[in-house]
Design a protein around this motif. Structure first.
Motif, short mmCIF file in Angstrom:
data_model
loop_
_atom_site.label_atom_id
_atom_site.label_comp_id
_atom_site.label_asym_id
_atom_site.label_seq_id
_atom_site.Cartn_x
_atom_site.Cartn_y
_atom_site.Cartn_z
N GLY A 76 0.81 -1.22 0.00
CA GLY A 76 0.00 0.00 0.00
C GLY A 76 0.84 1.26 0.00
N VAL A 77 2.00 1.21 0.68
CA VAL A 77 2.88 2.39 0.72
C VAL A 77 3.38 2.77 -0.67
CG1 VAL A 77 5.07 3.28 1.60
CG2 VAL A 77 3.54 2.04 3.12
N PRO A 78 3.94 1.84 -1.46
CA PRO A 78 4.37 2.23 -2.81
C PRO A 78 3.23 2.52 -3.77
CG PRO A 78 4.78 -0.11 -2.46
CD PRO A 78 4.40 0.46 -1.14
N VAL A 79 2.07 1.85 -3.62
CA VAL A 79 0.96 2.08 -4.55
C VAL A 79 0.36 3.46 -4.34
CG1 VAL A 79 -1.38 1.39 -5.15
CG2 VAL A 79 0.38 -0.34 -4.91
N PHE A 80 0.11 3.84 -3.07
CA PHE A 80 -0.59 5.09 -2.79
C PHE A 80 0.29 6.19 -2.20
CE2 PHE A 80 -3.99 1.85 -2.51
CZ PHE A 80 -4.84 2.36 -3.47
N GLY A 81 1.55 5.88 -1.89
CA GLY A 81 2.37 6.86 -1.20
C GLY A 81 3.51 7.45 -1.98
N LEU A 82 3.70 7.01 -3.23
CA LEU A 82 4.86 7.48 -3.98
C LEU A 82 4.84 8.99 -4.20
CD1 LEU A 82 5.35 4.66 -6.64
CD2 LEU A 82 6.93 5.33 -4.85
N ASP A 83 3.67 9.54 -4.50
CA ASP A 83 3.58 10.98 -4.74
C ASP A 83 3.92 11.77 -3.48
OD1 ASP A 83 3.09 13.46 -5.85
OD2 ASP A 83 0.92 13.34 -5.55
N ALA A 84 3.32 11.37 -2.36
CA ALA A 84 3.56 12.08 -1.11
C ALA A 84 5.02 11.95 -0.68
CB ALA A 84 2.64 11.53 -0.02
N LEU A 85 5.57 10.74 -0.74
CA LEU A 85 6.95 10.53 -0.34
C LEU A 85 7.91 11.23 -1.28
CD1 LEU A 85 6.76 6.74 0.60
CD2 LEU A 85 6.77 8.69 2.16
N GLY A 86 7.63 11.15 -2.58
CA GLY A 86 8.50 11.79 -3.57
C GLY A 86 8.52 13.30 -3.45
N SER A 87 7.43 13.87 -2.90
CA SER A 87 7.38 15.34 -2.79
C SER A 87 8.43 15.87 -1.82
CB SER A 87 5.98 15.78 -2.34
OG SER A 87 5.67 15.27 -1.05
N ALA A 88 8.99 14.99 -0.96
CA ALA A 88 10.07 15.42 -0.07
C ALA A 88 11.31 15.80 -0.87
CB ALA A 88 10.41 14.30 0.92
N ALA A 89 11.38 15.31 -2.11
CA ALA A 89 12.54 15.61 -2.96
C ALA A 89 12.44 16.98 -3.60
CB ALA A 89 12.69 14.54 -4.03
N TYR A 90 11.21 17.51 -3.74
CA TYR A 90 11.10 18.82 -4.40
C TYR A 90 10.35 19.87 -3.57
CZ TYR A 90 6.62 16.75 -5.90
OH TYR A 90 5.40 16.12 -5.94
N GLY A 91 9.62 19.46 -2.52
CA GLY A 91 8.91 20.43 -1.70
C GLY A 91 9.84 21.40 -0.99
N PRO A 92 10.81 20.89 -0.21
CA PRO A 92 11.74 21.83 0.45
C PRO A 92 12.54 22.66 -0.54
CG PRO A 92 11.85 19.64 1.46
CD PRO A 92 11.00 19.51 0.22
N ILE A 119 2.97 6.68 5.79
CA ILE A 119 3.32 7.66 4.75
C ILE A 119 3.49 9.05 5.35
CG2 ILE A 119 2.48 8.83 2.67
CD1 ILE A 119 1.12 6.17 1.91
N ILE A 120 2.54 9.46 6.20
CA ILE A 120 2.60 10.80 6.80
C ILE A 120 3.80 10.92 7.72
CG2 ILE A 120 1.41 12.42 8.31
CD1 ILE A 120 0.16 12.18 5.55
N ALA A 121 4.04 9.90 8.54
CA ALA A 121 5.18 9.95 9.46
C ALA A 121 6.49 10.02 8.70
CB ALA A 121 5.15 8.72 10.38
N ALA A 122 6.62 9.22 7.64
CA ALA A 122 7.85 9.24 6.84
C ALA A 122 8.04 10.60 6.17
CB ALA A 122 7.81 8.13 5.80
N LEU A 123 6.97 11.15 5.63
CA LEU A 123 7.06 12.44 4.96
C LEU A 123 7.43 13.54 5.95
CD1 LEU A 123 6.73 14.30 2.53
CD2 LEU A 123 4.26 14.32 2.96
N ALA A 124 6.76 13.56 7.11
CA ALA A 124 7.05 14.58 8.12
C ALA A 124 8.49 14.47 8.60
CB ALA A 124 6.09 14.44 9.30
N GLY A 125 8.96 13.23 8.82
CA GLY A 125 10.34 13.02 9.26
C GLY A 125 11.35 13.53 8.24
N MET A 126 11.08 13.26 6.97
CA MET A 126 12.00 13.73 5.93
C MET A 126 11.97 15.25 5.82
SD MET A 126 11.85 10.92 2.83
CE MET A 126 10.07 10.83 2.71
#
Length: 623
Positions: free
Chosen positions: A27-43, A257-264
């Motif tokens: 479920g993490v890679p299917v639905f979380g790639l966009d959210a997790l990947g945004s850590a690469a360009y959001g900051p 997903i949220i915890a990983a994104l917030a941590g990054m």
């Protein structure tokens, strides 16, 4: 095994749907790639807007990141309630539709569809841009690489949810391990050095400030950083993809997903400040991504650096998969309510909503081609659709708890109310800050999509109005239909069709178009081939109608005759019976005139409900 089965997988029966459901790990890679990947360009999006402040801008990155994380936390708690209250999925569209009305629901749905379309295009182009930055020799192949990536994503998603999750698990978890390893190493070094760690590979020396700090610059930086929140609503749309207990698994996946994104986000913000990393101009030849500079400063240019960069490249390209997972699902919910073509609600050969996947691929391909694979101008449009959908969803949940009541309803109303206010304010900020940079396009695209949806719904209403009937079936025997059969020459094809026609009615009119200056013996052999055998059998002889064609037209004289016959007999049904030769190989059709197909098309397009078209195929099997 056919090529189709090799590429897309064997067809799955409806009874196999349960076997295609997923758990948390996939479920993490299917639905979380966009959210997790945004850590690469959001900051980096926030840092880029702070470039005019020089090193002084770093002091504002951590506070801005904490505010963004606070908004992220509000969104998380809000969507936890959404998943529990609406376990069948639908997310923002379903919540807004059922609690606020159809228009707010379609507004949320339109925002999501536009957001996912941009997500797919920008995700792919951002990943390819990172790849070409690492390997400049690939730059001329940017568009080719983008379209190739799009093709791979499309095929993988058409193979089914389970296989999509399995394929993307390795790059997803490699990215998470790489990022958190780098963050842990960097934080350890920063703590040991009293907050001023020594960079293994020093980042470029930042220039001095060229502008003073202003509220407007900080607002724009906040709006840029909010791109890191796109994609967090994906799970609420796809709850049905999880196996039982799906609510529990979906909420657990969302939490990870949220915890990983917030941590990054907080880790990247802290380390960027600690190492004094300032964003570089994306259009300059010396451009380096913030993550590249951060990884080099923490670990140096070694195997770990290249492994981490590879994971970033993969996660950025594959982040578009979230759009492929959710765009078809949102289309399905809207189609079931009659505001998009009903075919969007049909599950394909692999139990996925294939039409939505294909439509998204086509639109994304058009965007990539239009922008040459460089879609940086579309990035400002990201957050508008996402936060508008967040706002509509949370406002809908407030209405939901107010209607449902219960022990914790008041607490949940407060949570969702805060979420609606926070995301609503964020929408206004993003629109104001990014209006000139392209946010205005979203403000035009959403109403245009809404108009399209209402037109689709209006069409279905008209169809239902014209076709509905409260009258019982009339079982009284009516007049048999008039049969019109067009025959060019006497053959096995025409003989079979005429024999079939005689079983339908006693009134058969055989139409033959005679062309001038062309040898034609059909009429000459009519008596021998048709009249004599039928008379011998004491059956009704068909009437031969010979039409002239001075201008060598064939289709037009036949259709005119059929329409005139229907006009002269308003109480009878006219059946145009068309003999058709069916070839064994598709390429043989290029050797024939295709008059049967043209005649069918002409009769159907210009006909009415008293004219029917009936095919009598003759299959060639001797080749």
């Amino acid at each position: 095994m056919s090529i189709v089965n090799v590429v897309f997988g064997r067809p799955l029966a409806s009874s196999e749907a349960e076997s295609q459901q997923i758990g948390v790990a996939k479920g993490v890679p299917v639905f979380g790639l966009d959210a997790l990947g945004s850590a690469a360009y959001g900051p980096e999006a926030a840092l880029t807007l702070l470039i005019p402040l020089g090193v002084a801008g770093l002091a504002y990155l951590v506070p801005l990141s904490l505010i963004i994380i606070a908004v992220l936390a509000v969104v998380y708690f809000s969507y936890r309630q959404t998943i529990e209250a609406y376990p069948k999925g639908g997310g923002s569209y379903t919540v807004a539709h059922q609690n606020l009305g159809m228009f707010p629901g379609l507004l949320a749905g339109s925002a999501l569809l536009i957001d996912y379309t941009l997500d797919a295009a920008v995700g792919i182009s951002a990943g390819v841009a990172a790849l070409t930055s690492a390997f400049p020799a690939l730059h001329p192949w940017t568009l080719t690489l983008c379209l190739s990536s799009l093709g791979i994503l499309t095929v993988v998603n058409l193979r089914g949810v389970r296989e999509t999750g399995a394929l993307f698990m390795v790059p997803t978890y490699l990215f998470l391990v790489s990022m958190f390893t780098a963050i842990c190493i960097g934080v350890f070094k920063a703590v040991q050095s009293g907050g001023h760690p020594h960079a293994v590979v020093a980042p470029p020396v930042p220039h001095g400030a060229i502008a003073a700090v202003s509220v407007w610059i900080l607002v724009k930086a906040f709006a840029g950083g909010c791109t890191a929140l796109t994609g967090v609503e994906a799970i609420s749309n796809g709850v049905q993809a999880f196996r039982e207990d799906r609510v529990k698994l979906a909420r657990r996946t969302l939490a990870i997903i949220i915890a990983a994104l917030a941590g990054m986000l907080v880790g990247i913000a802290y380390l960027v400040k600690a190492y004094g990393i300032v964003a570089t101009d994306p259009s300059a030849n010396s451009y380096q991504s913030v993550l590249s500079m951060l990884l080099g400063a923490v670990a140096g240019r070694n195997w770990f650096y290249y492994t981490a960069i590879l994971s970033v490249l993969l996660i950025l390209i594959f982040s578009a998969n979230t759009a492929f997972a959710d765009f078809p699902r949102v289309c399905r919910f809207i189609a079931e309510d009659g505001y998009l073509p009903t075919s969007f609600s049909n599950r394909g050969r692999r139990l996925v909503y294939s039409e939505g996947i294909v439509v998204l691929a086509v639109i994304t391909g058009v965007l990539l081609i239009s922008f040459g694979g460089i879609t940086d101008r579309l990035i400002p449009l990201f957050a508008v659709g996402a936060f508008l959908a967040f706002t509509m969803s949370q406002a809908g949940m407030v209405a939901h708890w107010r209607r449902e009541g219960g022990k914790h309803a008041r607490k949940y109303m407060i949570i969702n109310g805060i979420g609606a206010c926070a995301t609503g304010i964020t929408v206004l900020i993003v629109v104001m800050a990014k209006f000139r940079e392209g946010a205005w396009i979203t403000l035009i695209a959403i109403p245009a999509l809404l108009l399209l949806m209402y037109r689709v719904h209006r069409h279905y209403q008209k169809v239902n109005q014209e076709t509905k009937s409260d009258t019982p079936l009339d079982v009284m025997q009516g007049k048999k239909p008039l049969i019109v059969i067009a025959i060019t020459q006497w053959s096995l094809v025409s003989r079979q069709a005429l024999s079939f026609a005689m079983n339908l009615s006693d009134e058969i009119k055989v139409v033959h178009v005679r062309q001038e200056d062309t040898k034609d013996d059909f009429c000459d052999t009519w008596h021998e081939n048709v009249v004599a055998p039928i008379a011998h059998a004491q059956a009704c002889v068909p009437e031969l109608i010979e039409l002239s064609s001075p201008f060598r037209f064939v289709i037009q004289p036949i259709t005119q005759y059929v329409f005139k016959l229907a006009e002269d007999h308003p109480d009878r049904r006219v059946i145009a019976l068309i003999p058709e030769l069916i070839e064994k190989r598709w390429y043989y059709y290029f050797l024939h005139t295709q008059r049967a197909t043209l005649l069918k098309t002409e009769l159907l397009v210009q006909g009415n409900d008293r004219i029917s078209v009936l095919n009598v195929p003759f299959y060639l099997t001797g080749r």
